[in-house]
Write an enzyme that holds these catalytic residues in place. Structure first.
Site, mmCIF file in Angstrom:
data_model
loop_
_atom_site.group_PDB
_atom_site.id
_atom_site.type_symbol
_atom_site.label_atom_id
_atom_site.label_comp_id
_atom_site.label_asym_id
_atom_site.label_seq_id
_atom_site.Cartn_x
_atom_site.Cartn_y
_atom_site.Cartn_z
ATOM 1 C CG ASP A 65 -1.111 4.442 30.618
ATOM 2 O OD1 ASP A 65 -1.605 3.901 31.605
ATOM 3 O OD2 ASP A 65 -0.207 5.292 30.681
ATOM 4 C CE1 TYR A 67 -4.874 4.800 21.705
ATOM 5 C CE2 TYR A 67 -6.911 3.541 21.819
ATOM 6 C CZ TYR A 67 -5.670 3.773 21.258
ATOM 7 O OH TYR A 67 -5.231 2.962 20.228
ATOM 8 C CG PHE A 78 -3.028 -1.320 20.514
ATOM 9 C CD1 PHE A 78 -2.114 -0.332 20.147
ATOM 10 C CD2 PHE A 78 -2.568 -2.395 21.258
ATOM 11 C CE1 PHE A 78 -0.773 -0.416 20.511
ATOM 12 C CE2 PHE A 78 -1.227 -2.498 21.625
ATOM 13 C CZ PHE A 78 -0.324 -1.504 21.251
ATOM 14 C CG HIS A 187 4.458 1.027 20.619
ATOM 15 N ND1 HIS A 187 3.550 1.844 19.971
ATOM 16 C CD2 HIS A 187 3.837 0.577 21.739
ATOM 17 C CE1 HIS A 187 2.433 1.896 20.677
ATOM 18 N NE2 HIS A 187 2.575 1.134 21.757
#
Length: 220
Positions: A65, A67, A78, A187
């Site tokens: 997703d 931020y 990221f 992750h």
């Protein structure tokens, strides 16, 4: 509906934009932007594609997703714009790069420099409502980004796919492992990075693979 996306991507994804699910998705997302804030800003929804044309793709890093905090999302998984505090997951990515290949940790969390070198920073969902993680999941974005992954897998060779966390790893079946390098790890979030992301050495492995196939390594 005409989608404003970088021309090489428009060419390879043309049939996707004509499908009924994408027309509904585009309408739903457009309505959301008209009602109030949605992240990232509308002109940056396809930023990953703008900065990394199809012919340039040599690494794919898959996020889930955008931020959902103010001024963070700018269309690259990221990544955050210059001047925004580096998020915890990216801090761990930087730590792993430093440990793996010795690159010092940058002051900025802006990963545009990676994208311009052929790193597709792709989120599975390309929009989100403020402070509501996952709010635009299930609208059709996942079907679109699955098609992006499959298109890369089918039409290119020797691409490195970095799949971090269970969600990203669930996309492994979309990739032809015979033609590409698939790197999997937990992750990089603080909740899971110590379970195997830190120490995974994906960045040196990626560059080694690219060099073996006569491709320019990434300056991480």
């Amino acid at each position: 509906m005409k989608v404003q996306i970088e021309p090489s991507w428009e060419a390879v994804l043309k049939s996707e934009f004509e499908k009924e699910y994408f027309k509904k998705l585009a309408e739903t997302v457009r309505d959301a932007y008209l009602k109030g804030p949605v992240y990232p800003p509308p002109q940056q929804v396809f930023n990953a594609f703008t900065l990394c044309p199809f012919d340039n793709v040599k690494v794919v890093i898959l996020g889930q997703d955008p931020y959902h905090g103010p001024n963070q999302a700018h269309g690259l998984s990221f990544s955050v714009p210059d001047g925004v505090q580096t998020p915890p997951s990216l801090q761990n990515i930087y730590k792993e790069i430093q440990s793996d290949i010795g690159t010092p940790v940058p002051a900025s969390g802006n990963l545009e420099r990676w994208a311009r070198q052929g790193v597709l920073l792709l989120n599975a969902t390309l929009t989100v409502l403020p402070a509501q993680a996952g709010s635009h999941q299930g609208l059709g974005w996942e079907e679109f980004t699955d098609a992006v992954i499959k298109t890369i897998s089918e039409h290119k060779e020797h691409v490195v796919f970095m799949l971090w966390g269970s969600y990203a790893r669930s996309k492994a079946s979309l990739i032809d492992w015979e033609k590409h390098l698939v790197l999997e790890a937990p992750h990089p979030s603080p909740l899971s990075a110590h379970r195997g992301f830190l120490g995974c050495k994906h960045f040196s492995q990626a560059n080694q693979y690219l060099k073996e196939h006569k491709l320019e390594p990434v300056e991480w």
